[in-house]
Design a protein around this motif. Sequence first.
Motif, PDB file in Angstrom:
ATOM      1  N   LEU A 177       0.826  -1.211   0.000  1.00  0.00           N
ATOM      2  CA  LEU A 177       0.000   0.000   0.000  1.00  0.00           C
ATOM      3  C   LEU A 177       0.861   1.261   0.000  1.00  0.00           C
ATOM      4  CD1 LEU A 177      -2.823  -1.102   2.451  1.00  0.00           C
ATOM      5  CD2 LEU A 177      -3.092  -0.557   0.020  1.00  0.00           C
ATOM      6  N   GLU A 178       1.945   1.238   0.746  1.00  0.00           N
ATOM      7  CA  GLU A 178       2.841   2.394   0.790  1.00  0.00           C
ATOM      8  C   GLU A 178       3.490   2.627  -0.572  1.00  0.00           C
ATOM      9  OE1 GLU A 178       5.917   4.179   4.024  1.00  0.00           O
ATOM     10  OE2 GLU A 178       6.290   2.087   3.423  1.00  0.00           O
ATOM     11  N   LYS A 179       3.899   1.548  -1.232  1.00  0.00           N
ATOM     12  CA  LYS A 179       4.529   1.643  -2.554  1.00  0.00           C
ATOM     13  C   LYS A 179       3.583   2.280  -3.571  1.00  0.00           C
ATOM     14  CE  LYS A 179       7.186  -1.702  -3.686  1.00  0.00           C
ATOM     15  NZ  LYS A 179       7.723  -3.027  -4.073  1.00  0.00           N
ATOM     16  N   ARG A 180       2.287   2.045  -3.405  1.00  0.00           N
ATOM     17  CA  ARG A 180       1.286   2.607  -4.318  1.00  0.00           C
ATOM     18  C   ARG A 180       0.867   4.026  -3.918  1.00  0.00           C
ATOM     19  NH1 ARG A 180      -2.803  -2.466  -5.472  1.00  0.00           N
ATOM     20  NH2 ARG A 180      -3.741  -0.988  -6.916  1.00  0.00           N
ATOM     21  N   GLY A 181       1.417   4.531  -2.830  1.00  0.00           N
ATOM     22  CA  GLY A 181       1.108   5.887  -2.376  1.00  0.00           C
ATOM     23  C   GLY A 181      -0.179   5.986  -1.570  1.00  0.00           C
ATOM     24  N   TYR A 182      -0.696   4.857  -1.092  1.00  0.00           N
ATOM     25  CA  TYR A 182      -1.967   4.840  -0.377  1.00  0.00           C
ATOM     26  C   TYR A 182      -1.808   4.865   1.135  1.00  0.00           C
ATOM     27  CZ  TYR A 182      -3.976   3.440  -4.870  1.00  0.00           C
ATOM     28  OH  TYR A 182      -4.367   3.387  -6.182  1.00  0.00           O
ATOM     29  N   LEU A 183      -0.600   4.748   1.619  1.00  0.00           N
ATOM     30  CA  LEU A 183      -0.379   4.620   3.046  1.00  0.00           C
ATOM     31  C   LEU A 183       0.897   5.351   3.417  1.00  0.00           C
ATOM     32  CD1 LEU A 183      -1.200   2.153   5.425  1.00  0.00           C
ATOM     33  CD2 LEU A 183       1.203   1.841   4.922  1.00  0.00           C
ATOM     34  N   CYS A 184       0.905   5.925   4.611  1.00  0.00           N
ATOM     35  CA  CYS A 184       2.158   6.499   5.108  1.00  0.00           C
ATOM     36  C   CYS A 184       2.409   5.998   6.528  1.00  0.00           C
ATOM     37  CB  CYS A 184       2.158   8.021   5.037  1.00  0.00           C
ATOM     38  SG  CYS A 184       0.973   8.828   6.095  1.00  0.00           S
ATOM     39  N   LYS A 226       5.845   3.099  14.813  1.00  0.00           N
ATOM     40  CA  LYS A 226       5.251   3.811  13.678  1.00  0.00           C
ATOM     41  C   LYS A 226       3.734   3.755  13.768  1.00  0.00           C
ATOM     42  CE  LYS A 226       9.196   4.482  11.564  1.00  0.00           C
ATOM     43  NZ  LYS A 226       9.817   5.781  11.656  1.00  0.00           N
ATOM     44  N   ILE A 227       3.111   4.773  13.199  1.00  0.00           N
ATOM     45  CA  ILE A 227       1.652   4.828  13.038  1.00  0.00           C
ATOM     46  C   ILE A 227       1.392   4.819  11.536  1.00  0.00           C
ATOM     47  CG2 ILE A 227      -0.453   6.177  13.415  1.00  0.00           C
ATOM     48  CD1 ILE A 227       0.745   5.071  15.997  1.00  0.00           C
ATOM     49  N   VAL A 228       0.485   3.942  11.119  1.00  0.00           N
ATOM     50  CA  VAL A 228       0.133   3.884   9.703  1.00  0.00           C
ATOM     51  C   VAL A 228      -1.239   4.517   9.496  1.00  0.00           C
ATOM     52  CG1 VAL A 228       1.566   1.876   9.204  1.00  0.00           C
ATOM     53  CG2 VAL A 228      -0.793   1.540   9.879  1.00  0.00           C
ATOM     54  N   THR A 229      -1.331   5.332   8.467  1.00  0.00           N
ATOM     55  CA  THR A 229      -2.597   5.970   8.092  1.00  0.00           C
ATOM     56  C   THR A 229      -2.705   5.973   6.571  1.00  0.00           C
ATOM     57  OG1 THR A 229      -1.538   8.149   8.099  1.00  0.00           O
ATOM     58  CG2 THR A 229      -2.714   7.521  10.110  1.00  0.00           C
ATOM     59  N   LEU A 230      -3.916   6.111   6.105  1.00  0.00           N
ATOM     60  CA  LEU A 230      -4.142   6.251   4.671  1.00  0.00           C
ATOM     61  C   LEU A 230      -3.808   7.674   4.243  1.00  0.00           C
ATOM     62  CD1 LEU A 230      -7.548   4.365   4.285  1.00  0.00           C
ATOM     63  CD2 LEU A 230      -5.287   3.554   3.560  1.00  0.00           C
ATOM     64  N   THR A 231      -3.178   7.804   3.097  1.00  0.00           N
ATOM     65  CA  THR A 231      -2.955   9.114   2.494  1.00  0.00           C
ATOM     66  C   THR A 231      -4.278   9.547   1.848  1.00  0.00           C
ATOM     67  OG1 THR A 231      -2.343   8.113   0.390  1.00  0.00           O
ATOM     68  CG2 THR A 231      -0.535   8.553   1.966  1.00  0.00           C
ATOM     69  N   PRO A 232      -4.406  10.799   1.437  1.00  0.00           N
ATOM     70  CA  PRO A 232      -5.629  11.192   0.715  1.00  0.00           C
ATOM     71  C   PRO A 232      -5.920  10.291  -0.499  1.00  0.00           C
ATOM     72  CG  PRO A 232      -4.526  13.154   1.487  1.00  0.00           C
ATOM     73  CD  PRO A 232      -3.591  11.993   1.782  1.00  0.00           C
ATOM     74  N   PRO A 233      -4.925   9.954  -1.343  1.00  0.00           N
ATOM     75  CA  PRO A 233      -5.238   9.000  -2.413  1.00  0.00           C
ATOM     76  C   PRO A 233      -5.630   7.625  -1.861  1.00  0.00           C
ATOM     77  CG  PRO A 233      -3.202  10.163  -2.920  1.00  0.00           C
ATOM     78  CD  PRO A 233      -3.572  10.519  -1.511  1.00  0.00           C
ATOM     79  N   GLY A 234      -5.054   7.233  -0.750  1.00  0.00           N
ATOM     80  CA  GLY A 234      -5.412   5.969  -0.112  1.00  0.00           C
ATOM     81  C   GLY A 234      -6.830   5.983   0.412  1.00  0.00           C
TER      82      GLY A 234
END
Length: 157
Positions: A76-83, A94-102
Amino acid sequence: MGVDRTYAIRQHRRFMDSWFKLDRNYCRLLKRWDISINTLWVLEHLQRHPEGGEPAVLADQVNMLRQTMTLTLDQLEKRGYLCRTPHKTDRRRKIVTLTPPGQAFAAEVLDVVTGFELAAMEALTGEELEALVESSVKYQEAFEKSLESESKNGSGE
């Protein structure tokens, strides 16, 4: 109160066949986005919890091995959907969240999946749908009770 073992075995086979077919149908649908069912669970959880969470906690919440969670999050991170951002009090975590595109991707996927699920439910009568839900809840509770009984007898984890 229950059924005999022979009948239960026969029905178990039918139940598991149906379960695996349903799982295959989910996988077939998810190919549209080139994601796995594990990814679906992560997207669903993160959409419901936009504040995000730690990968280990997320893995526990969606019943996934931590190694599988790491791979799913990496994809998901590689696709820009997660940071992944540092935890506020412990920078090793670490805390994982969805990016706006995610968030948009999760909304699209979950809307389509939910649409298919609702269409399948709408194909049933009200009585059939009620029976399905009630039976599923009852089965889950009986399964959980069986696990708890085994644990109390010392033969479980």
